[in-house]
Design an enzyme around this catalytic site. Structure first.
Site, PDB file in Angstrom:
ATOM      1  CB  THR A 468     -12.456  74.011  85.679  1.00 27.19           C
ATOM      2  OG1 THR A 468     -12.267  75.320  86.249  1.00 27.19           O
ATOM      3  CG2 THR A 468     -13.301  73.171  86.615  1.00 27.19           C
ATOM      4  NE  ARG A 590     -17.344  84.736  73.192  1.00 29.35           N
ATOM      5  CZ  ARG A 590     -16.524  85.768  73.406  1.00 29.35           C
ATOM      6  NH1 ARG A 590     -15.763  86.237  72.443  1.00 29.35           N
ATOM      7  NH2 ARG A 590     -16.500  86.359  74.582  1.00 29.35           N
ATOM      8  CG  ASN A 593      -8.167  77.879  77.034  1.00 28.91           C
ATOM      9  OD1 ASN A 593      -7.737  77.431  75.963  1.00 28.91           O
ATOM     10  ND2 ASN A 593      -7.449  77.909  78.137  1.00 28.91           N
ATOM     11  N   PRO A 594     -10.218  76.757  73.995  1.00 29.39           N
ATOM     12  CG  PRO A 594     -10.096  77.027  71.690  1.00 29.39           C
ATOM     13  CD  PRO A 594      -9.826  77.741  72.985  1.00 29.39           C
ATOM     14  CD  GLN A 600     -13.923  71.420  83.106  1.00 30.33           C
ATOM     15  OE1 GLN A 600     -15.016  71.315  83.647  1.00 30.33           O
ATOM     16  NE2 GLN A 600     -12.818  71.023  83.692  1.00 30.33           N
ATOM     17  CE  LYS A 663     -26.678  78.114  74.747  1.00 28.06           C
ATOM     18  NZ  LYS A 663     -27.305  77.189  73.774  1.00 28.06           N
ATOM     19  N   GLY A 664     -21.310  77.463  79.475  1.00 30.31           N
ATOM     20  CA  GLY A 664     -20.925  76.602  80.606  1.00 30.31           C
ATOM     21  C   GLY A 664     -20.795  75.159  80.168  1.00 30.31           C
ATOM     22  N   GLY A 666     -19.033  72.539  82.256  1.00 31.64           N
ATOM     23  CA  GLY A 666     -18.507  71.634  83.283  1.00 31.64           C
ATOM     24  C   GLY A 666     -19.268  70.337  83.416  1.00 31.64           C
ATOM     25  CD  GLU A 667     -22.740  70.685  86.680  1.00 22.71           C
ATOM     26  OE1 GLU A 667     -23.325  70.054  87.557  1.00 22.71           O
ATOM     27  OE2 GLU A 667     -22.819  71.910  86.552  1.00 22.71           O
TER      28      GLU A 667
HETATM   29 MO1  MOS Z   1     -21.595  70.976  90.202  1.00 21.85          MO
HETATM   30  S1  MOS Z   1     -22.556  69.226  90.773  1.00 21.85           S
HETATM   31  O1  MOS Z   1     -22.960  71.935  89.850  1.00 21.85           O
HETATM   32  O2  MOS Z   1     -20.928  71.618  91.618  1.00 21.85           O
END
Ligand code: MOS
Length: 707
Positions: A468, A590, A593-594, A600, A663-664, A666-667
């Site tokens: 990531t 925030r 890293n753009p 992501q 805030k995160g 990844g999803e």
């Molecule tokens: Mo991700 S599905 O929260 O590992």
């Protein structure tokens, strides 16, 4: 906009596009993954899987395998070391003759080479007493039940007001069923573990999303004190939830290594992963929306069915997203579950929100069409001031900004709302929109930082970088908090010896680890300031843990939000759907890293496209298993499937999410994407697609059904 962030005035690290700090190590092959540790006298294990969907093992003719070249041992329920309970019944491997699903681990063959182990594993005769199985997911099953909780810890049901009454009385109603298939995680790197015992001390090199979590599980399974287990996962090639907890290789390799008194490596094949590392549950969902003629919602009702195994209750939070999205005085969400003779579904990128948003955001589009109201405007009219279910304030909520910014960038305002009227040669053209959201949680983590006499800093945290860019983002955060440059930071991750920390999951990794790093850094800076910057020759170390701060956090709703815009082209003769253009605009705190953040978000959106059009695990009800067990039969979007993807974010300073303002991300990129595509397909063709994936046959059938 205000901010509690107080970065050193000299900070030049965070929010600066930064190339991955491990890029050279990766492209030159120096970065080692779990199956790349070559230990002295190492042996190789190969998993043998059950060939029935339910029943018991009657006989295992291990003599056949043991007579084959290089074979050292066969481990099965008769001779496997006993395991203690670690809270996951599916990790009780080789403990009993019972078979709960096709593909379950029934034996491990160990040999001098992986090829020899595989040959013997495939030749190993096992006979079974087969029982009738039931693998057909459906809503009219007599054993459908209501789980007490859904993941991670939500009540299964919620209700505000009187949904049924409001629905009956409303001026405009939408009521529809939606379905999403089982989908399988396919990270680039298959699950793998290399295990080695030194007396009663265990070291594993394992591919996982969190060495702390795997460490705890191994301590429990093998009854070992915490100091006797070491989990190393310095580099990991993707996880998406499938590596969020210990999976079979990390149990089997130590078992085999103990038995043989040699290091043992166990790797999974791509095919084996389809039964052994979890998958996204199929869902069947009903959404009912009621509104007045101005488009104000009077009722939202979301009912979600999903499946679990007969061994572990995994209750996905499919309808939970509907508790936060739109203002309505009457709001109900309900989950139903069915336990079948199948492997346990597990986490897969945005579990809950990904399938749940397909239903909710499709229904919102149907309501907009019914009202003859622009779907962006419909969402803006139903923007809540407080959490619709529960009334808590949001820490920050910028969905409307995302919708407006997206409308501008995409050219949405010029859109003709009428469906099925735009053509470009053989292609019907359409555009669609959907909202996106994902929780922005934090979990307790610890971090250690050592100031060295040469002015550099070593930062140690049991974080995981699944590809990531977390390693890079954390280096940037550490440099900022310490007030130094990237080159002054040596960040070490992926080692359980560094202490307890959150997994890379739930989009909580960077936020949770960043907080622990920031806390330790501030503490260390304080000590350095007090000593006039003097560092003793042996260095100066501090450790942090964020549990107290996280437990004391205010009870507010923390979520990221986003808006997904897509353009599709549909060939009504072949049923082919193309997605030439996608735009995602997100409000996710925030951005550290753009460069990697953009990746992501693009990755999530690409998977949303894949989910919308291709991904589907097909259950053979007679056979009792998903039929497509490889990347030939399970299509994941590839380059040729993907058009232009643009990503943007709106400026957001959230004072209450955590001290780093993160805030995160990844999803959230996958959430809403499939609905936006389905909505665009409706706009192109005039036909609703309420079942994923939107296969060519479904396009053709809907056109035929409509005559
Ligand atoms: Mo991700 S599905 O929260 O590992």
């Amino acid at each position: 906009m205000t901010s509690t962030l107080n970065p050193p005035a000299t900070s030049t690290t965070v929010q600066v596009p930064t190339t991955r700090v491990d890029a050279i190590a990766k492209v030159t092959g120096q970065a080692r993954y779990a199956a790349e540790y070559d230990l002295d006298r190492m042996a190789f294990g190969f998993i043998v899987q059950a060939r029935i969907a339910r029943g018991t093992i009657v006989a295992i003719e291990d003599a056949v395998a043991l007579a084959m070249p290089g074979v050292l041992a066969v481990i099965d329920y008769r001779n496997a070391p006993r395991l203690s309970d670690a809270g996951d019944a599916e990790l009780q491997l080789l403990q009993s003759e019972r078979v709960y699903y096709r593909g379950e681990v029934v034996a491990l063959v160990i040999a001098e080479s992986s090829e020899q182990a595989r040959a013997a594993a495939e030749a190993l005769p096992i006979s079974y007493a087969e029982a009738d199985h039931d693998v057909l997911f459906r809503t009219d099953h007599p054993e459908i039940y209501t789980p007490e909780k859904v993941n991670p810890n939500f009540p299964s049901e919620s209700s505000v007001g009187n949904v049924d009454g409001a629905f009956d009385a409303a001026e405009v109603r939408v009521q529809a069923w939606y379905s999403t298939p089982a989908e399988h995680n396919n990270p680039l790197e298959p699950h793998a573990t290399t295990a080695q015992w030194d007396g009663d001390e265990l070291t594993v090199y394992d591919s996982n999303q969190g060495a702390s979590s795997v460490h705890s599980t191994l301590c429990k399974l093998f009854d070992l004190p915490r100091g006797r287990v070491h989990v190393r996962s310095e580099h990991v090639g993707g996880g998406f939830g499938s590596k969020g907890s210990a999976r079979p290789t990390v149990v089997l390799a130590p078992m085999a290594s103990k038995l043989l008194d040699r290091p043992v490596r166990v790797t999974m094949t791509r095919q084996q992963m389809f039964a052994l590392v979890g998958y996204r549950t199929p869902t069947i969902q009903q959404v009912r929306l009621a509104a007045d003629h101005t488009g104000r919602l009077h009722a939202l009702d979301h009912l979600a069915y999903s499946q679990t195994s007969r061994i572990v209750e995994f209750a996905e939070q499919t309808a939970v997203m509907s508790r936060v999205m739109y203002a309505t005085p009457n709001l109900r969400t309900r989950h139903r579950l069915l336990a079948l003779d199948v492997p346990t579904p597990r986490w897969m990128r945005a579990p809950g929100e990904a399938p749940g948003s397909f239903a909710l955001e499709s229904a919102m589009d149907e309501l907009a069409a019914e009202l003859q109201l622009d779907p962006v405007e419909l969402r803006i009219r139903n923007e809540p001031d407080f959490e619709p279910d529960g009334g808590r304030p949001f820490s920050s909520r910028n969905l409307v900004s995302c919708l407006l910014e997206g409308s501008d960038r995409f050219g949405w305002r010029e859109r003709d709302p009428r469906p099925g009227i735009r053509r470009d040669g053989r292609w019907l053209l359409g555009t669609g929109v959907a909202s996106s959201t994902y929780p922005a949680r934090n979990a307790p983590s610890s971090c250690a930082i050592t100031a060295r006499a040469d002015g550099s800093f070593e930062v140690r945290i049991t974080a995981a970088d699944l590809g990531t860019g977390a390693r890079t983002a954390l280096t940037q955060l550490a440099a900022e908090s310490l007030g130094v440059g990237l080159a002054d930071i040596e960040l070490r991750i992926g080692d359980s010896d560094f202490g307890q920390a959150m997994i890379a999951g739930g989009s909580m990794g960077t936020a949770s680890w960043g907080w622990a790093i920031d806390k330790a850094a501030r503490q260390l800076r304080g000590q350095l300031d007090a000593s006039g910057g003097a560092v003793p020759p042996e260095g100066l170390s501090v450790t942090s843990n964020t549990r107290a701060e996280i437990d004391a956090q205010a009870d507010v709703v923390r979520h990221g939000f986003g808006a997904q815009f897509v353009e599709v082209a549909v060939d009504p003769r072949s049923g082919e759907v193309r997605v030439p253009r996608m735009l995602g605009v997100f409000a996710v705190g925030r951005i550290v890293n753009p460069t990697t953040a953009r990746s992501q978000l693009i990755g999530g959106m690409t998977w949303g496209l894949s989910m919308a059009l291709f991904e589907e695990s097909i259950m053979d009800v007679e056979f009792g298993d998903y039929l497509n067990h490889d990347l030939a039969g399970y299509h994941v979007a590839s380059n040729a499937d993907v058009g232009a993807i643009e990503v943007a974010w709106v400026e957001e300073h959230d004072e209450q999410t955590n001290p780093t303002g993160i805030k995160g991300i990844g999803e959230i990129g996958i959430v809403g994407t499939a609905a936006a595509i389905a909505n665009a397909v409706w706009h192109a063709t005039g036909h609703r697609q309420r079942a994923l994936p939107i296969r060519p046959d479904r396009i053709l059938n809907s056109a035929n059904a409509a005559g």
